[in-house]
Scaffold this active site. Structure first.
Site, mmCIF file in Angstrom:
data_model
loop_
_atom_site.group_PDB
_atom_site.id
_atom_site.type_symbol
_atom_site.label_atom_id
_atom_site.label_comp_id
_atom_site.label_asym_id
_atom_site.label_seq_id
_atom_site.Cartn_x
_atom_site.Cartn_y
_atom_site.Cartn_z
ATOM 1 N NE ARG A 146 0.643 33.003 -37.960
ATOM 2 C CZ ARG A 146 0.696 34.286 -38.157
ATOM 3 N NH1 ARG A 146 1.869 34.849 -37.842
ATOM 4 N NH2 ARG A 146 -0.309 34.845 -38.570
ATOM 5 C CB SER B 54 16.087 23.609 -28.060
ATOM 6 O OG SER B 54 15.520 24.505 -29.172
ATOM 7 N N GLY B 55 17.821 26.014 -28.427
ATOM 8 C CA GLY B 55 18.218 27.317 -28.443
ATOM 9 C C GLY B 55 17.060 28.318 -27.664
ATOM 10 C CG ASN C 119 9.043 17.065 -16.361
ATOM 11 O OD1 ASN C 119 8.369 17.912 -16.576
ATOM 12 N ND2 ASN C 119 9.952 16.196 -16.550
ATOM 13 N N GLY C 120 12.003 17.105 -14.326
ATOM 14 C CA GLY C 120 13.084 17.973 -14.381
ATOM 15 C C GLY C 120 14.317 17.127 -14.154
ATOM 16 C CD GLU C 121 15.822 17.535 -17.413
ATOM 17 O OE1 GLU C 121 14.633 16.806 -17.334
ATOM 18 O OE2 GLU C 121 15.804 18.527 -17.480
ATOM 19 N NE ARG D 124 12.828 6.794 -14.780
ATOM 20 C CZ ARG D 124 13.653 6.100 -14.315
ATOM 21 N NH1 ARG D 124 13.615 4.707 -14.195
ATOM 22 N NH2 ARG D 124 15.003 6.647 -14.042
ATOM 23 C CG LEU D 125 11.994 10.331 -21.321
ATOM 24 C CD1 LEU D 125 11.922 9.307 -22.417
ATOM 25 C CD2 LEU D 125 12.240 11.673 -21.960
ATOM 26 C CB ALA D 126 14.140 5.730 -18.051
ATOM 27 C CB VAL D 127 16.756 11.140 -19.115
ATOM 28 C CG1 VAL D 127 17.987 11.689 -19.578
ATOM 29 C CG2 VAL D 127 15.897 11.230 -20.173
ATOM 30 C CG ASP E 111 18.114 14.447 -12.009
ATOM 31 O OD1 ASP E 111 18.219 13.176 -12.740
ATOM 32 O OD2 ASP E 111 17.641 15.342 -12.052
ATOM 33 C CB CYS F 69 9.122 12.545 -16.305
ATOM 34 S SG CYS F 69 10.465 11.510 -16.401
ATOM 35 C CB THR G 278 3.272 33.872 -32.654
ATOM 36 O OG1 THR G 278 4.493 33.692 -33.169
ATOM 37 C CG2 THR G 278 3.349 34.002 -31.297
ATOM 38 C CB ILE H 2 11.787 20.959 -39.670
ATOM 39 C CG1 ILE H 2 10.719 20.275 -40.342
ATOM 40 C CG2 ILE H 2 11.608 21.768 -38.642
ATOM 41 C CD1 ILE H 2 9.522 19.482 -39.614
#
Length: 546
Positions: free
Chosen positions: A329, A352-353, A75-77, A49-52, A97, A2, A326, A277
């Protein structure tokens, strides 16, 4: 993701300033709201808003009937919001949340609230009864926040671009809000702010990991598996589809495998969508294909040409607000794969890692550390500055396309446990980086052995062939665009910020300055490996790699 935006104590027409909130609209494509606070003059809160979670009642600014004097944008969880509800008998009015933040603040105050939250966050709490404003950010800075404070005026935004055009006194800079901190302000009757207090609510490595799991005192491998799986599991809260970036390297493969395992245990009905990718000949794409087949995911391979990657550079730098070599890139591939996910699939939440290389000493140069203690110090330094580099990259490239990123390796309990282990256990061993992490999952069958023990490849390197490395292609492009004379006079042209030493760095700095003139301070230094004589950040230039 968000986007949050706020102005307090504005000396100009607030209505005119509110247009700046739209500069982070990409972070929240589902809805937006801009709202004034009647009790405070010259103040406005904005939200993209990104409604998650809870798409119906989760709009912000969030305020509750129980606490009509409190306002929240964040913005967060918050992964432990249900646990906090059970522990303190909170009466939630929504399924969001972040509502836990208001209940905790009402009972415990800002500092304790931040330390109680298990999650990632950047928040603004407005308390009209106490006439206070509190800002807070998670310890790793997974979620971004920028601020300026100028003679009673406070500006806040998820990205710097939302504040750069807000009038300020000469010399007052927009800066990233430091992770792990709370900053408080008093608000006078005219709506102007006075700095009140600032403190670190939690330090990296200080979370009580024993409070969340029954750990075996003498079984480090079992504890690593238990805490990492828990970090993945708690991050699965979402009302939108979950996916995973999969490079075929150790970190993304572990996250992906644990995610598939948890989805099966929870009975989630759809197959996990995974995404890799690369350019032609990418070893990452080949390894990701092996891993996806092992896990039976719905796998998507995205190929791009050097020309497409180079064409994206301006957009990438705009979203990054950085000219670090970097970072740029590595961002191109992540930006393009995020674009594909947004346009071609229904996945919104992306695992993601990120964070594993810093936490588990995964960078190739850790092989050259003079001692376990120095390696430990460097690991902690990298973690403290993630918000300026890898976390910035991961956030901006995904948020640019309205996706939400989840990063289990930066779980505060998993990371605290890992950092509590003796430094010599966390070093590379037998010529293999992240040896401890790999060993913890060896023999479990979770990953194919060829993936588990695959040598480290930086994302920007692994997505290209060894014969035509991505960084070499970028350098050749810059060689064609920047003259020798221009580079020789770089110190004269760039009077503030970092002076580029290569044509590639020069080209990035030119693009950055065209979009963000006078804001070169946003990149504090060029990211480079330690304990080496290399002049390029690519791991492929290091002797261990060769």
């Amino acid at each position: 993701m968000c986007g949050i935006w706020a102005i307090f104590g504005a000396k100009q027409d607030v209505k005119q300033l509110c247009a700046n909130c739209t500069k982070v609209a990409h972070r929240g494509p589902d809805a937006w709201r801009i709202e004034s606070i009647p009790a405070f003059q010259n103040t406005c809160l904005g939200f993209q808003r990104l409604a998650v979670i809870d798409p119906t009642y989760g709009m912000q600014p969030l305020f509750l009937r129980t606490y009509p004097h409190l306002w929240l944008i964040y913005n967060g969880e918050i992964y432990n919001y249900l646990k906090l509800q059970r522990e303190f008998d909170y009466k939630y009015e929504t399924r969001v949340d972040g509502e836990a933040i208001l209940h905790c603040y009402a009972r415990f105050g800002a500092e304790k609230t931040a330390s109680m939250l298990d999650g990632v966050f950047a928040f603004v709490i407005v308390d009209t009864k106490e006439r206070k404003v509190h800002l807070g950010r998670d310890i790793f800075g997974v979620r971004p926040m920028f601020t300026f404070f100028d003679n009673g005026t406070l500006g806040v935004c998820s990205e710097a671009k939302g504040l750069l055009d807000v009038p300020r006194t000469d010399g007052v800079q927009v800066k990233p809000f430091k992770p792990g901190r709370i900053q408080s302000f008093d608000v006078d009757v005219e709506g102007m702010l006075t700095w009140s207090d600032s403190y670190q609510f939690l330090f990296i490595g200080d979370s009580d990991f024993n409070s969340v799991a029954s750990l075996a005192p003498d079984n480090v491998h079992s504890n690593i598996r238990l805490l990492l799986k828990d970090a993945v599991k708690k991050r699965m809260i979402a009302d939108r589809r979950i996916g995973c970036l999969l490079s075929g390297g150790l970190d993304s493969s572990l996250v992906c495998a644990l995610l598939v395992q948890c989805m099966k245990e929870q009975g989630i009905p759809y197959r996990l969508q995974t995404f890799s990718i690369g350019l032609d000949g990418s070893p990452d794409v080949e390894a990701a294909r092996v891993m996806a087949a092992h896990l039976d995911t719905e796998h998507h391979e995205i190929k791009f040409t050097p020309e497409e990657g180079i064409q994206a550079l301006r957009e990438v730098i705009y979203h990054l607000e950085s000219y670090d070599i970097t970072t740029i890139r590595a961002s191109v591939g992540m930006y393009l794969v995020s674009k594909y996910v947004k346009e071609k699939t229904d996945t919104t939440v992306i695992f993601s890692g990120e964070g594993s290389d810093e936490l588990c000493q995964g960078y190739i140069y850790f092989h050259k550390a003079p001692s376990p203690q120095e390696a430990d110090s460097e690991s902690r330094r990298l973690l403290e500055e993630l918000y300026l580099y890898d976390n910035l990259r991961a956030d901006r490239t995904t948020a640019a396309h309205g996706l939400e990123l989840r990063v289990p390796f930066l779980d505060k309990y998993f990371s605290s446990y890992f950092l509590s282990l003796p430094p010599d256990q966390r070093q590379p061993k037998n010529g293999v980086e992240k040896h401890l992490l790999r060993s913890a999952f060896s023999g479990t069958g979770l990953l194919p052995e060829e993936i588990l023990w695959r040598p480290k490849e930086a994302f920007s390197d692994g997505m290209s062939s060894k014969e035509k490395s991505w960084f070499c292609l970028l350098q050749k492009d810059a060689e064609d665009k920047i003259s020798d004379d221009s580079l020789a006079t770089a110190g004269t042209q760039f009077k503030t910020g970092l002076v580029p030493k290569s044509k590639e760095a020069y080209f990035y700095r030119v693009l950055f300055d065209e979009m963000f003139p006078q804001h070169s301070h946003l990149t504090p230094y060029y990211w480079m490996p330690f304990w080496t004589n290399t002049t390029d950040p690519s791991a492929r230039t290091l002797s261990h790699y060769k």
